[in-house]
Scaffold this motif. Structure first.
Motif, PDB file in Angstrom:
ATOM      1  N   HIS A  18       0.879  -1.035   0.010  1.00 18.26           N
ATOM      2  CA  HIS A  18      -0.051   0.214   0.139  1.00 18.26           C
ATOM      3  C   HIS A  18       0.769   1.202  -0.084  1.00 18.26           C
ATOM      4  N   ARG A  21       2.176   1.669  -3.452  1.00 14.16           N
ATOM      5  CA  ARG A  21       0.960   2.127  -4.387  1.00 14.16           C
ATOM      6  C   ARG A  21       0.713   3.348  -4.239  1.00 14.16           C
ATOM      7  N   ARG A  25       1.405   5.363  -7.425  1.00  9.13           N
ATOM      8  CA  ARG A  25       0.433   5.261  -8.463  1.00  9.13           C
ATOM      9  C   ARG A  25      -0.881   5.841  -8.191  1.00  9.13           C
ATOM     10  N   ILE A  26      -0.776   6.501  -7.094  1.00  3.95           N
ATOM     11  CA  ILE A  26      -2.179   7.040  -6.868  1.00  3.95           C
ATOM     12  C   ILE A  26      -2.151   8.371  -6.646  1.00  3.95           C
ATOM     13  N   ALA A  27      -2.840   9.263  -7.378  1.00  4.74           N
ATOM     14  CA  ALA A  27      -2.987  10.617  -7.417  1.00  4.74           C
ATOM     15  C   ALA A  27      -3.758  11.356  -6.234  1.00  4.74           C
ATOM     16  N   GLN A 122     -13.844   1.712   5.686  1.00  2.00           N
ATOM     17  CA  GLN A 122     -13.963   0.882   4.438  1.00  2.00           C
ATOM     18  C   GLN A 122     -13.258  -0.471   4.863  1.00  2.00           C
ATOM     19  N   MET A 126     -11.201  -6.191  -1.975  1.00  4.54           N
ATOM     20  CA  MET A 126     -10.834  -5.716  -2.992  1.00  4.54           C
ATOM     21  C   MET A 126     -11.434  -6.139  -4.812  1.00  4.54           C
ATOM     22  N   PHE A 129     -13.558  -4.349  -6.653  1.00  2.33           N
ATOM     23  CA  PHE A 129     -12.871  -3.225  -7.785  1.00  2.33           C
ATOM     24  C   PHE A 129     -12.398  -3.862  -8.929  1.00  2.33           C
ATOM     25  N   ASP A 130     -12.181  -5.236  -9.004  1.00  2.00           N
ATOM     26  CA  ASP A 130     -11.588  -5.907 -10.191  1.00  2.00           C
ATOM     27  C   ASP A 130     -12.642  -5.605 -11.426  1.00  2.00           C
ATOM     28  N   TYR A 235      -2.728 -19.141  -8.744  1.00  2.00           N
ATOM     29  CA  TYR A 235      -3.833 -18.406  -8.075  1.00  2.00           C
ATOM     30  C   TYR A 235      -4.955 -18.293  -8.939  1.00  2.00           C
TER      31      TYR A 235
ATOM     32  N   PHE B 273      -2.108 -13.641  -6.119  1.00  2.00           N
ATOM     33  CA  PHE B 273      -3.403 -12.728  -6.091  1.00  2.00           C
ATOM     34  C   PHE B 273      -2.833 -11.302  -6.431  1.00  2.00           C
ATOM     35  N   ARG B 274      -1.409 -11.106  -6.284  1.00  2.00           N
ATOM     36  CA  ARG B 274      -1.015  -9.802  -6.461  1.00  2.00           C
ATOM     37  C   ARG B 274      -0.951  -9.504  -7.956  1.00  2.00           C
ATOM     38  N   ARG B 276      -2.883 -10.969  -9.967  1.00  2.00           N
ATOM     39  CA  ARG B 276      -4.533 -11.051 -10.551  1.00  2.00           C
ATOM     40  C   ARG B 276      -5.296  -9.909 -10.232  1.00  2.00           C
ATOM     41  N   PHE B 277      -4.922  -9.286  -8.803  1.00  2.00           N
ATOM     42  CA  PHE B 277      -5.602  -8.261  -8.241  1.00  2.00           C
ATOM     43  C   PHE B 277      -4.881  -6.766  -8.294  1.00  2.00           C
ATOM     44  N   GLY B 278      -3.837  -6.753  -8.590  1.00  2.00           N
ATOM     45  CA  GLY B 278      -3.245  -5.718  -8.815  1.00  2.00           C
ATOM     46  C   GLY B 278      -3.931  -4.460  -9.200  1.00  2.00           C
ATOM     47  N   GLN B 279      -4.444  -4.461 -10.203  1.00  2.00           N
ATOM     48  CA  GLN B 279      -5.443  -3.264 -10.881  1.00  2.00           C
ATOM     49  C   GLN B 279      -6.517  -3.127  -9.758  1.00  2.00           C
ATOM     50  N   ALA B 280      -7.098  -4.159  -9.263  1.00  2.00           N
ATOM     51  CA  ALA B 280      -8.315  -4.109  -8.208  1.00  2.00           C
ATOM     52  C   ALA B 280      -7.684  -2.979  -6.946  1.00  2.00           C
ATOM     53  N   TYR B 281      -6.469  -3.743  -6.520  1.00  2.00           N
ATOM     54  CA  TYR B 281      -6.068  -2.981  -5.331  1.00  2.00           C
ATOM     55  C   TYR B 281      -5.753  -1.343  -5.759  1.00  2.00           C
ATOM     56  N   ASP B 282      -5.244  -0.996  -6.713  1.00  2.00           N
ATOM     57  CA  ASP B 282      -4.972   0.394  -7.447  1.00  2.00           C
ATOM     58  C   ASP B 282      -6.251   0.930  -7.408  1.00  2.00           C
ATOM     59  N   SER B 283      -7.279   0.418  -7.911  1.00  2.00           N
ATOM     60  CA  SER B 283      -8.628   1.129  -8.092  1.00  2.00           C
ATOM     61  C   SER B 283      -9.120   1.187  -6.529  1.00  2.00           C
ATOM     62  N   GLU B 284      -9.167   0.175  -5.848  1.00  2.00           N
ATOM     63  CA  GLU B 284      -9.533   0.508  -4.593  1.00  2.00           C
ATOM     64  C   GLU B 284      -9.135   1.689  -3.744  1.00  2.00           C
ATOM     65  N   ILE B 285      -7.998   1.864  -3.675  1.00  2.00           N
ATOM     66  CA  ILE B 285      -7.351   2.944  -2.930  1.00  2.00           C
ATOM     67  C   ILE B 285      -7.437   4.207  -3.721  1.00  2.00           C
ATOM     68  N   GLN B 286      -7.331   4.245  -4.840  1.00  2.00           N
ATOM     69  CA  GLN B 286      -7.574   5.408  -5.428  1.00  2.00           C
ATOM     70  C   GLN B 286      -9.027   5.859  -5.448  1.00  2.00           C
ATOM     71  N   ARG B 287      -9.891   5.033  -5.467  1.00  2.00           N
ATOM     72  CA  ARG B 287     -11.467   5.380  -5.122  1.00  2.00           C
ATOM     73  C   ARG B 287     -11.617   5.912  -3.758  1.00  2.00           C
TER      74      ARG B 287
END
Lengths: 345, 345, 345, 345
Positions: A18, A21, A25-27, A122, A126, A129-130, A235, B273-274, B276-287
């Motif tokens: 995190h 990230r 990668r997070i704005a 929250q 996750m 969000f996939d 996985y 899972f990293r 598989r779900f890397g994009q999901a973690y990014d989106s989760e945190i950004q949102r």
């Protein structure tokens, strides 16, 4: 608006992810504080993140006036106290699962938050969000399958860490499918049954693996889940929803595959380059930004195709247009690269 | 390190996308300046991006001392002058294709940059950043196909804007495959032939569409490309490389599919899972970051599962562990949600 | 050796299919006798099959000295008596499922056959002959998945005939998965549980559809089956076996897909044209034989490409060889077809 | 009607396959005569096919009054004379490709057949009988892709026999794509170009492999073909047709995959068990017939599930129906198999 200042509590594998990230990668956010029960680890992380401090006590980190929000990646047993502190200070918190380690304290947290009247917590499920799960949810919400009737899930890990026991398969692995079920079907689970087939003889001794969980939802829908955490393979998570008007499956390495009442199987094509290459554009710009920021040190301000590539493309296209007119093969005219750049770069 | 201050020149569709991208999804950068030949448009964009100004003259924008780097999304014919200005001021620039509109000026730009001895110019061939192309390139570089021998590409758009002519198919569409060829095969294209089959009768009148381009590389490899820009179907790009030790294809809606000398077809499973779900973690945190930043206004500090979802998961898992012991179905015990939250939220 | 003379008992949909199959696609056998409880129907069938008679009594048909073997496609309740007659006369019999309609009479049949010491009765579980099931079985037998642990099946029909009730879902549909389980896992099923989720609201009134069956095998393996007989969608059967060393799935419209401990997914490529086009060769010859046999009547002795197609191929290949030498496009030289065949054919 | 009596000329790999096919899988025909330039080989084949004689001279075999039709699997250079003999005797003939070895003699054959006014000659382009090609042709004929515009083919073999030269790639391999093109597009090929990329360094010395052929049809359609005959990988043939209203591809290990103007990709689901298991039913009956015919010798009259399997299925289903009523797991009651069959079978 200034960047959100986040405290990340717990910088083990998940917490460190995190931190990376949010930093890269997070704005709109930065990691201002890190904490870990291993103080040295927190110090190490803080040292490499610009503008980040380590704070020794998690409750101090939460209370810190320069912290706007909290990411909780600490062990489950500490969540209750830390979540209560977040609520007390009115700090938004992103809490890795589990909320707490038992139902009673989880309910207590829910009640406290409800008393505040603000949703500050929250939980880190996750998968919502996939893009595949999101696409499946959208299909369901749009009525694309009619009423969902049955759901099949598989949750497979290649290995588990030492000490992983049979009930952790329920609490740490199956829990994701619990949330997927509630998310996709939009109703509560009314009963659970866990079946124990002959365990994998090659798996960790004493572990009941695989397990088969059967959920019955409030309205009577059936969900079955294979949880197999030491497959030795890969996985793999998969969900199929069978509804009145067809079925859809995700997790098959091929995106969402749908069967329809029109008698077809397949998926949605990409409507335009923006959907197809959205991730590429993001990566392109992020990597370019990173390269430019490093440029004063490296003398290289790009991380991707350069001017020579632009020139080469122009030369080929010019030959192409000539061939378009004549229909004949046309040689591409280009100067020698070394004549321009010499031995350098 | 402070954020990179970027000037985006040209805020049409592509430039506006870049402004949104840098503002919402890119860490370490912000849009400080925008410019467009339609001054009003630039003003409108600047008004909604925090800390962003519009500057009327593109060369002034490049020269501005508060601009660290430039994104060029202006029409091709203006690129030459703007790139030269970037080089003159030593400003890194990310230039949307084409570099310039002809070979001579492209070469001129290459030479000027070479004289500076710094690589300041990146060109927007974004496919190199797409995960499928990157995976195919990695497979080739690792020798997974042996020597590549033949490459087949298809480039299909559903529609083109009015005024798109036959030579633009070469310069605007085929140019991507030119870069893909050079990127994947790591050598220059030596000759080009463009074949003109009977045009699509349903396509734009007067347009030679589809076109078939045939590249021969310096070492004699064959590449063929179908460019079909008004299919009416979907956006679709596909590349197959056939080598000594098998072949691999991307763009089939199923990730990279490989045929091997072992007589198998298929792909790589996700190792953990990293991936598989890397994009999901990014989106989760950004949102979540976005929701928290809006929270003071909205009173909602989450955009995803909340404490109630954590509680529900705990209740189901507790029943699950009980069933794991007994093997029998176990009812899930949960309080009524309304009893906690009342009528609210 | 002369052709096997078969009596087909019952010429409803399934029996009529068998008559057509034996007559048109099976070498070494012919339908010598047909029987149906609707005598007229049997007469109609016999009339169009060369050398075939209708016999009014099924037991007479079995006993007939000109009948070598029997296909039983009669209703289940008549099977017991007819099977006993076959055993009595020592006639081999291919019996459509079910063997009989209850366990006691089924066991009685087994005992009678055992007393004879000859295996005369085959049961129509045709999935064992499907290439995907056969491939999956071969993979299991070769140890390709290690020890199988869990199996997931789905059995979906678009519709059922009127009068199809909930227990018929077990006896007529689930029964196929019973055999698939026993065939693939090579052991008996020790216990069965049938779960009843909320029925499909759009399905036939009063029908418990879908049903979820859970088998536990003698050694403790878990098998779950979704049986959903009025999906309105399509015919779909799917089986996934999860074992110690990976998993494999069939019924996905993509052949057998396997996940391995090497971290790959995919299937086996076709080793040669014989495997790829075996069916095509069979069809080609069968259709040609049929055309030749009809030829005296029709004057056309082919059902496929003719001499003109052979000539055209020769002309194109000759141009191709010329181009192979020169590398240039070569026009194909062919006479006009009408100049040879005139207005005819 | 009595069985068609066929003479198979040439019993090398392909001819021997045809003998086995006609003998074991084709209804309504039998091999009455075989011939080969190696007389001993013909004798060996004749010895194991019931009712089959070897005849030393191919023209005698054709002329034999007990031969109704001929299969020609002899070397290409002998075809002309043998085909003329078939025409002379009015014998239908199924001729493996090529028709003859050059254009002139091919045309001569066409003319002779035209003079007879009967189509006696079929050519062995067996792909037209493959279900994928047939499905693609049906899609095209139904207008499912609109007007076809472009076609891409790949033809890959793992290896070639010694002595296979560059022009044989055109005449023996590419020739299949020539017929596929003419079959699918229903028009003649007007010009051909063969391109020669750098050969596979691991391939047979001196062989120009791969080759790229480009066809232009009479109406101006473009077809490109990669022919790569020593890939070392697998047998793989693939065809994609791109039309006005979408595209369709076969040969991808996933059946026909279609892209539509509705923006979807995918295929057709199987409407019923007859389409899904048609091949299984055929195999089931053919193998049962074969077993029964061997039964007098072996004492086993089945090749598939037997009465015990029928009994076991009945026992499981009975338990299933009980569970359907109660919802609880029900133990399956079965006698011990050995108690019935003793030590035998």
């Amino acid at each position: 608006m200034s960047d959100l200042r986040i405290a990340v509590l717990g910088v083990g594998m998940m917490g460190a992810d995190h931190v990376a990230r949010i930093t890269s990668r997070i704005a709109g956010a930065r990691v201002a504080v890190v904490n870990d029960y291993l103080a040295e680890k927190a110090e190490q992380v803080a040292a490499v993140v610009p503008g980040c401090r380590a704070i020794g006590d998690p409750l101090d980190a939460i209370a810190d006036p320069d912290v706007d929000a909290v990411v909780l990646a600490t062990p489950g047993p500490t969540h209750e106290k830390q979540l209560l502190a977040c609520l007390e200070h009115g700090k938004p918190v992103m809490c890795e699962k589990p909320l707490t380690t038992d139902v009673e304290t989880s309910l207590e947290i829910v009640k406290r938050e409800a008393e505040l009247g603000r949703t500050l917590i929250q939980v880190g499920f996750m998968r919502r969000f996939d893009h595949e799960y999101a696409e499946l949810k959208a299909l369901l919400d749009a009525g694309g399958l009619g009423q969902p009737l049955v759901m099949h899930c598989a949750h497979r890990n290649p290995t588990v860490p030492p000490g992983f026991d049979s009930s952790m398969i329920v609490k740490d692995s199956l829990v994701h499918e619990v949330d997927v079920t509630r998310f996709l079907l939009d109703e509560e689970i009314a009963s659970v049954q866990v079946l124990c087939p002959t365990p994998n003889p090659g798996g960790p001794p004493g572990l009941q693996d695989p397990q088969i969980a059967i959920f019955r939802t409030a309205s009577g829908k059936h969900v079955d889940v294979e949880v197999f955490v030491a497959t030795g393979v890969a996985y793999e998570v998969r969900t199929e929803v069978v509804g009145e008007k067809g079925s859809a499956m995700i997790g098959l390495d091929v995106g969402l595959v749908r069967k329809t009442v029109q008698g077809t199987w397949g998926g949605q094509s990409t409507p335009s380059f923006r959907e197809r290459f959205g991730q590429a554009y993001d990566s392109e710009i992020q990597r370019w930004v990173d390269a430019v920021r490093r440029g004063a040190d490296t003398g290289v301000y790009i991380d991707g195709p350069g001017a020579w590539d632009g020139y080469a493309a122009a030369a080929v296209c010019e030959a192409g247009v000539t061939s378009l007119m004549s229909g004949r093969p046309v040689d591409v005219q280009m100067v020698d690269r070394a004549s321009v750049w010499g031995g350098g770069l």
